[in-house]
Scaffold this motif. Sequence first.
Motif: not given
Length: 70
Positions: A56, A52-53, A48-50, A45-46
């Motif tokens: 963006k 995604t950021k 994936a969040d990184l 999850k970490i």
Amino acid sequence: MENPHAERQAVLLERILKNASACTEMILELNHCVEEILRANASVKIAADLATKYRKNVQYNLAATKHEAP
């Protein structure tokens, strides 16, 4: 003379309680398994969040540099 309905109801109630107890145990085990899975997937999850950021930020910077190009 004993009430046959009360006796049957007692037997049924005992079965219901036994099944409810077994169901509760299974739900507790399921919750434990879900917690283990969530802990195991925390790093995914970490990441994936990184990602995604980062995506963006790249999109923002590409859009910003397009407007500045001659």
